[in-house]
Design an enzyme around this catalytic site. Structure first.
Site, PDB file in Angstrom:
ATOM      1  N   GLY A  65       0.828  -1.205   0.000  1.00 48.58           N
ATOM      2  CA  GLY A  65       0.000   0.000   0.000  1.00 48.58           C
ATOM      3  C   GLY A  65       0.859   1.248   0.000  1.00 48.58           C
ATOM      4  O   GLY A  65       0.690   2.148  -0.837  1.00 48.58           O
TER       5      GLY A  65
ATOM      6  N   ASN B 144       4.070   1.561  -0.687  1.00 46.46           N
ATOM      7  CA  ASN B 144       4.910   1.667  -1.897  1.00 46.46           C
ATOM      8  C   ASN B 144       4.108   2.253  -3.063  1.00 46.46           C
ATOM      9  O   ASN B 144       4.590   3.106  -3.812  1.00 46.46           O
ATOM     10  CB  ASN B 144       5.425   0.289  -2.346  1.00 46.46           C
ATOM     11  CG  ASN B 144       6.413  -0.304  -1.368  1.00 46.46           C
ATOM     12  OD1 ASN B 144       6.934   0.391  -0.498  1.00 46.46           O
ATOM     13  ND2 ASN B 144       6.670  -1.593  -1.505  1.00 46.46           N
TER      14      ASN B 144
ATOM     15  N   ASN C 224       0.929  -9.936 -11.443  1.00 49.75           N
ATOM     16  CA  ASN C 224       2.125 -10.505 -12.083  1.00 49.75           C
ATOM     17  C   ASN C 224       1.782 -11.939 -12.508  1.00 49.75           C
ATOM     18  O   ASN C 224       0.648 -12.405 -12.295  1.00 49.75           O
ATOM     19  CB  ASN C 224       3.359 -10.387 -11.177  1.00 49.75           C
ATOM     20  CG  ASN C 224       3.260 -11.230  -9.915  1.00 49.75           C
ATOM     21  OD1 ASN C 224       2.435 -12.142  -9.819  1.00 49.75           O
ATOM     22  ND2 ASN C 224       4.098 -10.924  -8.944  1.00 49.75           N
TER      23      ASN C 224
ATOM     24  N   LEU D  40       5.041  -8.988 -16.632  1.00 52.33           N
ATOM     25  CA  LEU D  40       5.858 -10.166 -16.948  1.00 52.33           C
ATOM     26  C   LEU D  40       7.327  -9.947 -16.637  1.00 52.33           C
ATOM     27  O   LEU D  40       8.196 -10.476 -17.329  1.00 52.33           O
ATOM     28  CB  LEU D  40       5.716 -10.487 -18.448  1.00 52.33           C
ATOM     29  CG  LEU D  40       4.302 -10.603 -19.023  1.00 52.33           C
ATOM     30  CD1 LEU D  40       4.349 -10.690 -20.536  1.00 52.33           C
ATOM     31  CD2 LEU D  40       3.613 -11.827 -18.438  1.00 52.33           C
TER      32      LEU D  40
ATOM     33  N   GLY E  33       8.100  -7.333 -19.797  1.00 47.45           N
ATOM     34  CA  GLY E  33       7.169  -6.200 -19.941  1.00 47.45           C
ATOM     35  C   GLY E  33       5.798  -6.502 -19.388  1.00 47.45           C
ATOM     36  O   GLY E  33       5.655  -6.956 -18.261  1.00 47.45           O
TER      37      GLY E  33
ATOM     38  N   ASP F  97       4.956  -2.556  -7.736  1.00 49.43           N
ATOM     39  CA  ASP F  97       4.314  -1.423  -7.048  1.00 49.43           C
ATOM     40  C   ASP F  97       4.540  -0.121  -7.824  1.00 49.43           C
ATOM     41  O   ASP F  97       3.646   0.729  -7.904  1.00 49.43           O
ATOM     42  CB  ASP F  97       4.862  -1.280  -5.618  1.00 49.43           C
ATOM     43  CG  ASP F  97       4.465  -2.457  -4.749  1.00 49.43           C
ATOM     44  OD1 ASP F  97       3.439  -3.093  -5.055  1.00 49.43           O
ATOM     45  OD2 ASP F  97       5.188  -2.739  -3.777  1.00 49.43           O
TER      46      ASP F  97
ATOM     47  N   GLY G 284      16.976  -1.037  -2.967  1.00 52.13           N
ATOM     48  CA  GLY G 284      15.951  -0.446  -2.102  1.00 52.13           C
ATOM     49  C   GLY G 284      14.582  -0.557  -2.755  1.00 52.13           C
ATOM     50  O   GLY G 284      14.455  -1.028  -3.884  1.00 52.13           O
TER      51      GLY G 284
HETATM   52  P1  ADP Z   1       6.248  -7.864  -9.416  1.00 51.69           P
HETATM   53  O1  ADP Z   1       7.266  -6.912  -8.927  1.00 51.69           O
HETATM   54  O2  ADP Z   1       4.873  -7.599  -8.887  1.00 51.69           O
HETATM   55  O3  ADP Z   1       6.637  -9.314  -9.319  1.00 51.69           O
HETATM   56  P2  ADP Z   1       7.011  -7.899 -12.239  1.00 51.69           P
HETATM   57  O4  ADP Z   1       8.228  -8.647 -11.856  1.00 51.69           O
HETATM   58  O5  ADP Z   1       6.145  -8.489 -13.291  1.00 51.69           O
HETATM   59  O6  ADP Z   1       6.071  -7.572 -10.984  1.00 51.69           O
HETATM   60  O7  ADP Z   1       7.474  -6.444 -12.698  1.00 51.69           O
HETATM   61  C1  ADP Z   1       6.560  -5.387 -12.869  1.00 51.69           C
HETATM   62  C2  ADP Z   1       7.013  -4.531 -14.029  1.00 51.69           C
HETATM   63  O8  ADP Z   1       8.316  -4.006 -13.743  1.00 51.69           O
HETATM   64  C3  ADP Z   1       7.160  -5.239 -15.357  1.00 51.69           C
HETATM   65  O9  ADP Z   1       5.931  -5.309 -16.052  1.00 51.69           O
HETATM   66  C4  ADP Z   1       8.154  -4.321 -16.063  1.00 51.69           C
HETATM   67  O10 ADP Z   1       7.476  -3.162 -16.504  1.00 51.69           O
HETATM   68  C5  ADP Z   1       9.085  -3.922 -14.920  1.00 51.69           C
HETATM   69  N1  ADP Z   1      10.232  -4.846 -14.795  1.00 51.69           N
HETATM   70  C6  ADP Z   1      10.407  -5.813 -13.871  1.00 51.69           C
HETATM   71  N2  ADP Z   1      11.569  -6.464 -14.059  1.00 51.69           N
HETATM   72  C7  ADP Z   1      12.157  -5.890 -15.125  1.00 51.69           C
HETATM   73  C8  ADP Z   1      13.389  -6.094 -15.844  1.00 51.69           C
HETATM   74  N3  ADP Z   1      14.253  -7.054 -15.475  1.00 51.69           N
HETATM   75  N4  ADP Z   1      13.646  -5.319 -16.897  1.00 51.69           N
HETATM   76  C9  ADP Z   1      12.804  -4.341 -17.289  1.00 51.69           C
HETATM   77  N5  ADP Z   1      11.623  -4.086 -16.662  1.00 51.69           N
HETATM   78  C10 ADP Z   1      11.299  -4.843 -15.601  1.00 51.69           C
END
Ligand code: ADP
Length: 326
Positions: free
Chosen positions: A43, A45, A196, A235, A239, A268, A310
């Site tokens: 929340g 974040n 995610n 993802l 992306g 977040d 961080g």
């Molecule tokens: P969460 O943090 O909830 O697990 P994700 O890992 O899917 O979510 O990441 C959220 C978003 O952050 C992705 O859709 C992308 O926009 C960005 N992101 C995360 N990891 C990367 C990466 N290694 N390179 C570029 N963008 C990233």
């Protein structure tokens, strides 16, 4: 342009962050390469991401075009006071953060594996779980333009707020993390669902990565059939994919090519960036192109976060994200 309000109802946690070359095996003790504390909780974040990504660093809060309110609960302890101060320093209104007597503030123990940048999290909700439906006799007055919810507060409270939002026709963004399946009727109060891959698998009961995108599309379509207008599946490095009620295919915005330092909080940042732009765009005036611009901005903002260590400290300000297409 009228000033819009985004109200985030969710968790506040103190993050205890260790970095290690690899994750310890069962029974093994490893010496960490660093330790730090930080303000977190999904929340909080997302509130910080909304606040920073709706205005330029150093600008006045009133220049943002939207106000950000946080509603949540902390314990009457040092962690709680720091969490509240952290929000205030980002220009967030904290009148809705309750201090719960006899509770400890929420804590998240985060292990970051340096080689991969992947993280593992153990969360103790503490005061966050003391936020009950009785804390919400009604929604805030005046009504927010957008409410953001996650699942780090009791599910019964989230379901109660969804019911109030549906009754008042308030726009809702739900980030169902940590994921659990919600009762079907809850989805009809959700306008924007951001998940995610793991969360998408759980709430659609699929095995996720083993499925083709076409199959993902089919499962996501089921969420849309339950009443969710916009569904976004993030993802990581790949992306994000996006579907709304108007299109019959899965659209993918590819991930930015960046060097990962720490992926904690990427999701977040994505939520906050998307929400900040969404609230400003105004309900009812968004076409498909506008929505794709929001998704693209959020994708680029989240990619910024993974390039820093961080959590809240890694969330960029609006002027730190390239503004092409926005
Ligand atoms: P969460 O943090 O909830 O697990 P994700 O890992 O899917 O979510 O990441 C959220 C978003 O952050 C992705 O859709 C992308 O926009 C960005 N992101 C995360 N990891 C990367 C990466 N290694 N390179 C570029 N963008 C990233």
């Amino acid at each position: 342009m009228p000033t819009r309000n985004i109200t985030i109802i969710g968790s506040l946690n103190t993050d205890l962050i260790t970095r290690t070359s690899r994750v310890p095996a069962a029974g093994e003790t490893l010496i960490t390469s660093s330790y730090d504390t930080g303000c977190g909780g999904k929340g909080a974040n997302q509130a910080v991401a909304c606040a920073r990504l709706s205005r330029e660093k150093g600008s006045e809060v009133k220049e943002a075009g939207c106000t950000i309110n946080m509603i949540g609960a902390v314990g009457d302890d040092m962690f709680g006071r720091d969490l509240i101060n952290g929000l205030v320093s980002n220009g967030i209104d904290v009148d809705g953060v309750r201090v719960k007597d006899g509770e400890k503030s929420g804590v998240a123990v985060i292990i970051v594996e340096e080689e991969s940048g992947e993280n593992r999290i153990l969360m103790s909700p503490n005061a966050n779980y003391a936020l009950r439906p009785s804390d919400f006799k009604s929604l805030p007055d005046p009504l927010p333009d957008l409410i953001i919810l996650q699942l780090e507060i009791p599910l019964i409270t989230v379901l109660h707020i969804l019911k109030l939002a549906r009754e008042k026709n308030v726009e809702v963004l739900l980030n169902p993390a940590p994921a659990v399946k919600l009762p079907q009727e809850a989805y009809s109060a959700v306008n924007h669902l951001i998940v995610n891959e793991t969360e998408a698998s759980i709430i659609t009961s699929t095995t996720g990565q083993n499925n083709s995108w076409a199959l993902w599309g089919e499962h996501i379509q089921r969420l849309i059939d339950l009443g969710v207008r916009h569904v976004l599946v993030t993802l990581g490095a790949e992306g994000v994919i996006y579907l709304d009620t108007g299109i019959q295919r899965v659209l993918q915005a590819p991930g930015e090519k960046v060097t990962v330092i720490d992926s904690t909080g990427a999701g977040d940042t994505f939520v906050g960036a998307y929400a900040g732009m969404l609230a400003k765009s105004g309900r009812g005036s968004r076409d498909f192109t506008c929505m794709m611009e929001l998704v693209d901005f959020a994708n680029r903002a989240a990619a910024k976060t993974v390039q820093k260590g961080g959590v809240q400290s890694a969330i960029p300000w609006r002027n730190e994200v390239s503004l092409e297409n926005t």
